[in-house]
Design an enzyme around this catalytic site. Structure first.
Site, PDB file in Angstrom:
ATOM      1  N   ARG A   3       0.800  -1.231   0.000  1.00  0.00           N
ATOM      2  CA  ARG A   3       0.000   0.000   0.000  1.00  0.00           C
ATOM      3  C   ARG A   3       0.827   1.274   0.000  1.00  0.00           C
ATOM      4  NH1 ARG A   3      -2.914  -3.958   1.685  1.00  0.00           N
ATOM      5  NH2 ARG A   3      -0.962  -4.530   2.666  1.00  0.00           N
ATOM      6  N   THR A   4       1.801   1.364   0.893  1.00  0.00           N
ATOM      7  CA  THR A   4       2.517   2.635   1.024  1.00  0.00           C
ATOM      8  C   THR A   4       3.226   2.963  -0.289  1.00  0.00           C
ATOM      9  OG1 THR A   4       2.791   2.167   3.354  1.00  0.00           O
ATOM     10  CG2 THR A   4       4.149   3.925   2.457  1.00  0.00           C
ATOM     11  N   LYS A  59      26.001  -3.785  -2.917  1.00  0.00           N
ATOM     12  CA  LYS A  59      27.474  -3.748  -2.993  1.00  0.00           C
ATOM     13  C   LYS A  59      28.068  -3.115  -1.743  1.00  0.00           C
ATOM     14  CE  LYS A  59      27.186  -2.928  -7.971  1.00  0.00           C
ATOM     15  NZ  LYS A  59      27.365  -1.877  -8.997  1.00  0.00           N
ATOM     16  N   ARG A  95      11.435   3.923   2.790  1.00  0.00           N
ATOM     17  CA  ARG A  95      11.119   2.979   3.874  1.00  0.00           C
ATOM     18  C   ARG A  95      12.373   2.167   4.131  1.00  0.00           C
ATOM     19  NH1 ARG A  95       6.003  -0.944   4.211  1.00  0.00           N
ATOM     20  NH2 ARG A  95       5.145   1.008   4.972  1.00  0.00           N
ATOM     21  N   HIS A 151       5.671   5.950  11.349  1.00  0.00           N
ATOM     22  CA  HIS A 151       5.105   5.786   9.997  1.00  0.00           C
ATOM     23  C   HIS A 151       4.106   6.941   9.793  1.00  0.00           C
ATOM     24  CE1 HIS A 151       3.691   4.142   6.370  1.00  0.00           C
ATOM     25  NE2 HIS A 151       3.454   2.894   6.731  1.00  0.00           N
TER      26      HIS A 151
HETATM   27  C1  NCD Z   1       2.233  -1.088   8.037  1.00  0.00           C
HETATM   28  C2  NCD Z   1       3.719  -0.892   8.101  1.00  0.00           C
HETATM   29  O1  NCD Z   1       4.439  -1.123   7.131  1.00  0.00           O
HETATM   30  O2  NCD Z   1       4.170  -0.491   9.170  1.00  0.00           O
HETATM   31  N1  NCD Z   1       1.738  -1.257   6.737  1.00  0.00           N
HETATM   32  C3  NCD Z   1       1.452  -0.171   5.977  1.00  0.00           C
HETATM   33  O3  NCD Z   1       2.306   0.636   5.687  1.00  0.00           O
HETATM   34  N2  NCD Z   1       0.193   0.001   5.599  1.00  0.00           N
HETATM   35  C4  NCD Z   1       1.721  -2.099   8.975  1.00  0.00           C
HETATM   36  C5  NCD Z   1       2.365  -3.429   9.031  1.00  0.00           C
HETATM   37  O4  NCD Z   1       3.261  -3.791   8.271  1.00  0.00           O
HETATM   38  O5  NCD Z   1       1.924  -4.202   9.894  1.00  0.00           O
END
Ligand code: NCD
Length: 351
Positions: free
Chosen positions: A54-55, A83, A104, A132
């Protein structure tokens, strides 16, 4: 001196700015086409060192719907990271190709570390078990559109509150809106960290059933297996269809997803289940965020530069891995915390 508005932590902004993004997201949800040329000449880089559906895709969709283009990787093993390239060099180079960069990374504090050397704004799309913030913007837009207000809510947060970064960002931000109370529901080994409890009005209970009747919103999360370091997996919470009878008729159920089995599939048909809508709203609020961040109204303060002779003791902190980073801590009341990962400095180190 940092020149950019980065989104590392929503705490870096006044509540009015957060509301502005959420309100813009609400307008974009209704009038998406109106914004289709906003990023016509802009490039968004997505650097995903950790799995994401999703993100990552909602950021990509957001940029494409704004008329912009994309570069990036979703598997660092196909980039020079494999590397041995450090975070500074990757960030420095990619940020010179892009106008805005979303990252991320499994390491706590890595978004702040990246922002230090970036030549464009950085958006934190999750830094290990820490924060997040863009999931929180998604959650806020969902609450706003589905409940009508961000205040005076009793919010149940259930599951992995220790490593669940979505819960940390959400509670930090919702605690700034008046009248919000939290009910933390978790196994003792996965309890909410103290730095979040310190800023919330909350109670902690172990039974999800007992919590349900008073909640205006239930935020379910999965156990973060990839971050859990104990030997036996803690107790799991599962919301079943039968349990819904105990909930208020106008309560809402959110989950950042992915769901493993914390919410029975049969719950999906209940009108209070909003998690798929929540994932959809993520596109609109990320469009709003890109628009606002590119205006560069709030150059972000990154490091205090204080207590640089101390060492962060959190083994998951980015300063442990990326050794060239300067140590830096800030003081809040009686506590001193790491500017990257927010771990509190231990008593022995306090001057
Ligand atoms: C979450 C995350 O990556 O922290 N997912 C997301 O971004 N929607 C929640 C998770 O991984 O449990």
């Amino acid at each position: 001196m940092n020149r950019f508005t980065h989104l590392i932590d929503l705490d870096d902004f006044p509540v009015s700015y957060i509301e502005k993004i959420v309100n813009l997201g609400a307008d974009i949800a209704l009038n998406t086409a109106k914004y289709s040329e906003y990023c016509k000449d802009k490039v968004l880089a997505t650097l995903f060192y950790e799995p994401s559906t999703r993100t990552q895709m909602s950021f990509q969709t957001a940029m494409l719907r704004l008329g912009g283009t994309l570069i990036g990787f979703d598997n660092p093993e196909t980039s020079s990271v494999a590397k041995g390239e450090n975070l500074k060099d990757t960030t420095k180079v990619v940020s010179s190709y892009a106008d805005i960069m979303v990252m991320r990374n499994p390491v706590e504090g890595s978004a702040k570390a990246a922002a230090i050397s970036a030549d464009c704004p950085i958006i934190n799309a999750g830094d290990g078990g820490h924060l997040h913030p863009t999931q929180t913007l998604t959650d806020l837009l969902t609450i706003k559109l589905e409940k009508g207000e961000l205040e005076n809510l009793t919010i149940g947060v259930c599951g992995d509150l220790k490593y669940g970064r979505t819960t940390h960002s959400l509670c930090k931000t919702l605690s700034k809106f008046s009248g919000n109370r939290f009910v933390f529901i978790s196994a003792p080994e996965l309890a909410m960290p103290d730095y979040i409890k310190d800023i919330c009005e909350f109670k902690e209970i172990y039974s999800l059933e007992d919590a349900l009747p008073e909640l205006d919103m239930l935020y379910m999360t999965r156990i973060q297996r990839e971050r859990f370091t104990g030997t036996t997996m803690p107790q799991k919470y599962i919301l079943t269809k039968e349990m819904l009878a105990a909930m208020k008729p106008d309560a809402i159920i959110l989950h950042p997803l992915p769901r493993v089995d914390e919410i029975e599939i049969a719950v999906d048909d209940d009108p209070r289940a909003k998690y798929f809508l929540q994932a959809k709203y993520g596109v609109y609020v990320r469009m709003a965020l890109i628009i606002e961040i590119l205006k560069n109204e709030y150059p972000t303060k990154l490091l205090s530069g204080e207590f640089s002779d101390k060492i962060c003791e959190n083994e998951k902190c980015v300063t442990t891995k990326e050794k060239y980073l300067p140590q830096s801590f800030s003081r809040k009341g009686d506590t001193i915390f790491c500017d990257y990962c927010e771990s509190l400095i231990t008593q022995q180190q306090i001057p």
